[in-house]
Design a protein around this motif. Structure first.
Motif, mmCIF file in Angstrom:
data_model
loop_
_atom_site.group_PDB
_atom_site.id
_atom_site.type_symbol
_atom_site.label_atom_id
_atom_site.label_comp_id
_atom_site.label_asym_id
_atom_site.label_seq_id
_atom_site.Cartn_x
_atom_site.Cartn_y
_atom_site.Cartn_z
ATOM 1 N N GLY A 91 0.838 -1.179 0.000
ATOM 2 C CA GLY A 91 0.000 0.000 0.000
ATOM 3 C C GLY A 91 0.876 1.233 0.000
ATOM 4 O O GLY A 91 1.748 1.372 0.844
ATOM 5 N N GLN A 92 0.692 2.130 -0.972
ATOM 6 C CA GLN A 92 1.607 3.243 -1.152
ATOM 7 C C GLN A 92 1.209 4.452 -0.301
ATOM 8 O O GLN A 92 0.115 4.991 -0.477
ATOM 9 C CB GLN A 92 1.644 3.649 -2.619
ATOM 10 C CG GLN A 92 2.190 2.576 -3.544
ATOM 11 C CD GLN A 92 2.331 3.076 -4.967
ATOM 12 O OE1 GLN A 92 1.909 4.160 -5.303
ATOM 13 N NE2 GLN A 92 2.940 2.262 -5.816
ATOM 14 N N PRO A 93 2.086 4.904 0.585
ATOM 15 C CA PRO A 93 1.815 6.126 1.334
ATOM 16 C C PRO A 93 2.416 7.364 0.689
ATOM 17 O O PRO A 93 2.302 8.453 1.206
ATOM 18 C CB PRO A 93 2.497 5.843 2.678
ATOM 19 C CG PRO A 93 3.703 5.039 2.281
ATOM 20 C CD PRO A 93 3.289 4.221 1.074
ATOM 21 N N GLY A 94 3.110 7.199 -0.431
ATOM 22 C CA GLY A 94 3.780 8.341 -1.068
ATOM 23 C C GLY A 94 2.913 8.987 -2.124
ATOM 24 O O GLY A 94 1.692 8.935 -2.094
ATOM 25 N N GLY A 95 3.557 9.612 -3.095
ATOM 26 C CA GLY A 95 2.842 10.217 -4.206
ATOM 27 C C GLY A 95 2.345 11.620 -3.973
ATOM 28 O O GLY A 95 1.415 12.072 -4.636
ATOM 29 N N ALA A 96 2.962 12.350 -3.048
ATOM 30 C CA ALA A 96 2.485 13.690 -2.736
ATOM 31 C C ALA A 96 3.011 14.744 -3.703
ATOM 32 O O ALA A 96 2.594 15.882 -3.652
ATOM 33 C CB ALA A 96 2.874 14.071 -1.310
ATOM 34 N N ARG A 97 3.934 14.372 -4.574
ATOM 35 C CA ARG A 97 4.475 15.343 -5.516
ATOM 36 C C ARG A 97 4.859 14.611 -6.800
ATOM 37 O O ARG A 97 5.128 13.410 -6.788
ATOM 38 C CB ARG A 97 5.675 16.072 -4.932
ATOM 39 C CG ARG A 97 6.811 15.160 -4.509
ATOM 40 C CD ARG A 97 7.884 15.895 -3.735
ATOM 41 N NE ARG A 97 8.528 16.933 -4.520
ATOM 42 C CZ ARG A 97 9.362 17.829 -3.992
ATOM 43 N NH1 ARG A 97 9.612 17.820 -2.698
ATOM 44 N NH2 ARG A 97 9.927 18.748 -4.750
ATOM 45 N N SER A 98 4.896 15.364 -7.903
ATOM 46 C CA SER A 98 5.185 14.735 -9.188
ATOM 47 C C SER A 98 6.514 15.176 -9.789
ATOM 48 O O SER A 98 6.964 14.577 -10.765
ATOM 49 C CB SER A 98 4.065 15.042 -10.183
ATOM 50 O OG SER A 98 3.987 16.436 -10.432
ATOM 51 N N ASP A 99 7.152 16.212 -9.243
ATOM 52 C CA ASP A 99 8.350 16.733 -9.888
ATOM 53 C C ASP A 99 9.475 15.703 -9.919
ATOM 54 O O ASP A 99 10.167 15.548 -10.931
ATOM 55 C CB ASP A 99 8.803 18.034 -9.219
ATOM 56 C CG ASP A 99 9.016 17.880 -7.729
ATOM 57 O OD1 ASP A 99 8.480 16.929 -7.133
ATOM 58 O OD2 ASP A 99 9.720 18.731 -7.142
ATOM 59 N N ARG A 100 9.667 14.982 -8.818
ATOM 60 C CA ARG A 100 10.733 13.986 -8.798
ATOM 61 C C ARG A 100 10.381 12.777 -9.658
ATOM 62 O O ARG A 100 11.260 12.160 -10.276
ATOM 63 C CB ARG A 100 11.032 13.567 -7.364
ATOM 64 C CG ARG A 100 11.634 14.695 -6.547
ATOM 65 C CD ARG A 100 12.056 14.248 -5.174
ATOM 66 N NE ARG A 100 12.675 15.345 -4.446
ATOM 67 C CZ ARG A 100 13.156 15.241 -3.202
ATOM 68 N NH1 ARG A 100 13.071 14.082 -2.567
ATOM 69 N NH2 ARG A 100 13.705 16.274 -2.616
ATOM 70 N N LEU A 101 9.111 12.430 -9.694
ATOM 71 C CA LEU A 101 8.684 11.330 -10.555
ATOM 72 C C LEU A 101 8.932 11.672 -12.027
ATOM 73 O O LEU A 101 9.427 10.850 -12.797
ATOM 74 C CB LEU A 101 7.207 11.026 -10.301
ATOM 75 C CG LEU A 101 6.614 9.770 -10.943
ATOM 76 C CD1 LEU A 101 5.434 9.278 -10.110
ATOM 77 C CD2 LEU A 101 6.146 10.045 -12.369
ATOM 78 N N LEU A 102 8.596 12.906 -12.431
ATOM 79 C CA LEU A 102 8.820 13.323 -13.806
ATOM 80 C C LEU A 102 10.315 13.394 -14.128
ATOM 81 O O LEU A 102 10.740 13.055 -15.244
ATOM 82 C CB LEU A 102 8.164 14.682 -14.048
ATOM 83 C CG LEU A 102 6.629 14.700 -13.985
ATOM 84 C CD1 LEU A 102 6.114 16.137 -14.057
ATOM 85 C CD2 LEU A 102 6.032 13.864 -15.104
ATOM 86 N N TYR A 103 11.109 13.827 -13.168
ATOM 87 C CA TYR A 103 12.561 13.869 -13.338
ATOM 88 C C TYR A 103 13.107 12.461 -13.541
ATOM 89 O O TYR A 103 13.922 12.216 -14.454
ATOM 90 C CB TYR A 103 13.172 14.521 -12.100
ATOM 91 C CG TYR A 103 14.672 14.504 -12.025
ATOM 92 C CD1 TYR A 103 15.464 14.950 -13.083
ATOM 93 C CD2 TYR A 103 15.318 14.075 -10.863
ATOM 94 C CE1 TYR A 103 16.847 14.958 -12.994
ATOM 95 C CE2 TYR A 103 16.696 14.077 -10.764
ATOM 96 C CZ TYR A 103 17.453 14.512 -11.831
ATOM 97 O OH TYR A 103 18.819 14.515 -11.748
ATOM 98 N N GLN A 104 12.649 11.520 -12.734
ATOM 99 C CA GLN A 104 13.059 10.128 -12.858
ATOM 100 C C GLN A 104 12.663 9.561 -14.218
ATOM 101 O O GLN A 104 13.461 8.897 -14.891
ATOM 102 C CB GLN A 104 12.416 9.317 -11.731
ATOM 103 C CG GLN A 104 12.680 7.824 -11.772
ATOM 104 C CD GLN A 104 11.835 7.089 -10.744
ATOM 105 O OE1 GLN A 104 11.054 7.690 -10.013
ATOM 106 N NE2 GLN A 104 11.989 5.780 -10.690
#
Length: 306
Positions: A91-104
């Motif tokens: 169960g994922q507790p993260g996902g509060a921001r997208s900038d690092r995901l988009l960078y990755q």
């Protein structure tokens, strides 16, 4: 009285206990506390907000309130197999921001940047720069040969009979003791790596060496720690051949995580690895709409939901 309580806020990953295992109990929130209730009705309090990852073994049930509370305080719930040697879901507790995901994702989609990231992983893992002018596939072949050799050296050091890394995903008990110990040790490492990754705002599925799996990036990062942390523990326990080797490995890994404060190292290492790609994080589009309600300040990490 609930109105008088301060709002729950995640604490930083580096300040948390690494993980706990729970089996044969019902997990619920009773009287405001995250508890495990056994068959006799005895409650065991779990300080959920101070734990990075809770591994749920067969025989556990989780209430809606407990799952919601774990997500609110940023604690990862992972459903594992018997003795903790198989990961089913999380169960994922993260996902509060997208900038690092988009960078990755930007790094993973750029062939040159991806190769630079893979080379950095190779350098960190083996303590030397990889050969020049090698593709990712060629580096994976070199890595595989060195990993097999490392297993052989660990087996020789601890006096363990080691054939090769082998296990049956459908019948875990059929594996020999060294392989079962390694499976248990890596499950522990994968759990806290995924918890830290989500807390930082990255996607576990977007890998650079590994791909096509829900935890591809988890495998990438966990491999950078494996042979300095959990692998020696697995072989030490296998050499003793205890009655419950998986349990011995889990306890030893938990103690090692606490002693070495491994959680403090995972997020900075991810940042170091990704920076080797040489790309800047993408800026938000000029016509993008910002949040209507400002994000609240939090003691937690960037990816924790406030």
């Amino acid at each position: 009285m609930t109105d008088l309580l301060p709002p729950l806020k995640p604490i930083a990953m580096k300040e948390r206990v690494s993980l706990v295992f729970i089996e044969r109990g019902e997990i619920d929130v009773l009287d405001g506390a995250f508890v495990v209730v056994d068959q006799t009705g005895v409650r065991t309090h779990i300080p959920v907000g101070a734990i990075a990852c809770i591994m749920l073994e067969p025989g556990t049930r989780v209430s809606h309130r407990a799952a919601a509370l774990a997500a609110r305080v940023g604690t990862l719930l992972v459903w594992v197999g018997e003795a903790g040697v198989r990961l089913y879901a999380s169960g994922q507790p993260g996902g509060a921001r997208s900038d690092r995901l988009l960078y990755q994702a930007r790094l993973a989609l750029d062939d040159d940047a991806r190769l630079k990231v893979v080379r950095k992983m190779y350098e960190i893992r083996f303590g030397e720069k990889p050969p020049e002018r090698r593709s990712v596939q060629q580096l994976r072949g070199i890595e595989g040969a060195r990993v097999r050799k490392t297993y052989e050296l660990l087996a020789r050091r601890y006096g363990v009979v080691w054939k090769h890394r082998d296990y049956d995903a459908q019948e875990w008990g059929s594996g020999d003791v060294p392989n079962r110990c390694m499976s248990s040790a890596t499950a522990c490492l994968y759990g806290i790596t995924e918890a830290a990754m989500l807390a930082a705002g990255y996607a576990p599925a977007v890998g650079f060496i590994h791909t096509g799996k829900p935890l591809s990036f988890v495998y990438d990062i966990a491999d950078l720690f494996k042979f300095e942390s959990v692998a020696p523990i697995a072989f030490q326990v296998a050499a003793r051949d205890p009655a419950e080797p998986e349990r011995e490995v889990r306890l030893a890994c938990r103690d090692m995580f606490r002693k070495t404060r491994l959680l403090e190292k995972i997020i900075p290492l991810i940042e170091d690895v990704l920076s080797a790609g040489g790309l800047e994080p993408p800026a938000p589009p000029e016509d993008a709409v910002g949040p209507a309600i400002p994000n609240p300040e939090s003691l937690g990490d960037a990816g924790h939901r406030g």
